[in-house]
Design a protein around this motif. Sequence first.
Motif, short mmCIF file in Angstrom:
data_model
loop_
_atom_site.label_atom_id
_atom_site.label_comp_id
_atom_site.label_asym_id
_atom_site.label_seq_id
_atom_site.Cartn_x
_atom_site.Cartn_y
_atom_site.Cartn_z
N TYR A 1 51.40 -77.56 -92.88
CA TYR A 1 51.27 -77.14 -94.28
C TYR A 1 49.81 -77.02 -94.70
O TYR A 1 49.45 -76.08 -95.43
CB TYR A 1 51.99 -78.15 -95.20
N PHE A 2 48.98 -77.95 -94.25
CA PHE A 2 47.58 -77.94 -94.69
C PHE A 2 46.86 -76.65 -94.30
O PHE A 2 46.12 -76.09 -95.12
CB PHE A 2 46.86 -79.17 -94.16
N PRO A 3 47.02 -76.13 -93.06
CA PRO A 3 46.39 -74.84 -92.75
C PRO A 3 46.91 -73.70 -93.64
O PRO A 3 46.15 -72.79 -93.98
CB PRO A 3 46.79 -74.59 -91.29
N GLN A 4 48.19 -73.77 -94.04
CA GLN A 4 48.70 -72.77 -94.98
C GLN A 4 48.04 -72.92 -96.34
O GLN A 4 47.68 -71.94 -97.00
CB GLN A 4 50.21 -72.93 -95.14
N GLU B 1 43.90 -67.59 -89.34
CA GLU B 1 43.01 -67.56 -88.18
C GLU B 1 43.77 -67.94 -86.92
O GLU B 1 43.53 -67.37 -85.85
CB GLU B 1 41.84 -68.52 -88.41
N ILE B 2 44.68 -68.92 -87.05
CA ILE B 2 45.49 -69.32 -85.90
C ILE B 2 46.43 -68.21 -85.49
O ILE B 2 46.58 -67.89 -84.30
CB ILE B 2 46.28 -70.60 -86.22
N LEU B 3 47.07 -67.56 -86.48
CA LEU B 3 48.04 -66.51 -86.19
C LEU B 3 47.38 -65.26 -85.62
O LEU B 3 48.01 -64.51 -84.85
CB LEU B 3 48.82 -66.15 -87.47
N SER B 4 46.14 -65.01 -85.99
CA SER B 4 45.43 -63.83 -85.49
C SER B 4 44.81 -64.07 -84.11
O SER B 4 44.39 -63.13 -83.45
CB SER B 4 44.34 -63.41 -86.48
N ILE C 1 59.21 -77.23 -89.51
CA ILE C 1 59.96 -76.27 -90.33
C ILE C 1 59.72 -76.52 -91.81
O ILE C 1 59.49 -75.59 -92.59
CB ILE C 1 61.47 -76.37 -90.00
N ILE C 2 59.78 -77.79 -92.22
CA ILE C 2 59.58 -78.14 -93.63
C ILE C 2 58.17 -77.77 -94.09
O ILE C 2 57.97 -77.28 -95.20
CB ILE C 2 59.84 -79.64 -93.84
N GLY C 3 57.18 -77.99 -93.21
CA GLY C 3 55.81 -77.67 -93.56
C GLY C 3 55.60 -76.19 -93.81
O GLY C 3 54.80 -75.79 -94.67
#
Length: 253
Positions: free
Chosen positions: A81-84, A91-94, A156-158
């Motif tokens: 959640y914190f990165p979101q 940055e992680i997804l890219s 999942i919850i995050g």
Amino acid sequence: MNYHAIKAIYYFEMARTVRTIMQSIVSPVISTVLYFVVFGAAIGSRISEVDGISYGAFIVPGLIMLSLMTQSLSNASFGIYFPQFTGTIFEILSAPVSFLEITIAFVGAAATKAVLVGVIIFITASFFVPLEVQHPVWMVTFFLLTAITFALLGFIIGIWADNFEKLQFVPLLVVTPLAFLGGSFYSINMLPPFWQNVTLLNPVVYLISGFRWSFYGQADVSLGLSLTMTLVFLTACLAIIWWIFKTGYKLKA
């Protein structure tokens, strides 16, 4: 498999544990020990044994599982959640990192923290009551499966949560009550027949029952059923995470 990416995310999450050691390790251990002392003293004075096991020793597997579930869930949910929240998730997804590698890193770190807390609680409890582990291999199996499964659920919850209130909703108002009602402090065989059947709808019952069996060779449900239900839960969590990354749910916005 991009092992460098997995190690980088994993080490970053573990380093956060060192920076917040009071919150991550010390606080849950103290809370669980207080549970043990209060319930062991208050209820143990009225119930000397359950199925031939001293009440203090009987509740230890349930307390370890309670801590393991809540810590796995909260660590994993906050970790993703914190990165979101800060926007660094993009940055992680890219980066050239697959959803499997992201999941392994975050879930692995959360499960590692929870296992560490569980081990400390186990060692601490051994100073209060004599503990017997009749099936150590099965104990480790349920220990790791529970940590990984609830870390997956926390992941999942995050992703689902869009504020801190939602992040705390499931651990506090769903998982903790289910753990208390799942035989952490009592055997479900002590309940009336109707409530025994109702309790079997609680998935946490199977986790605690299997884990307690590994200690004392006694369980509320069969070992095979406990293991099957745990694996079903784990598989369902994996399927949901796969769907999240496939559809980009809450990740593309």
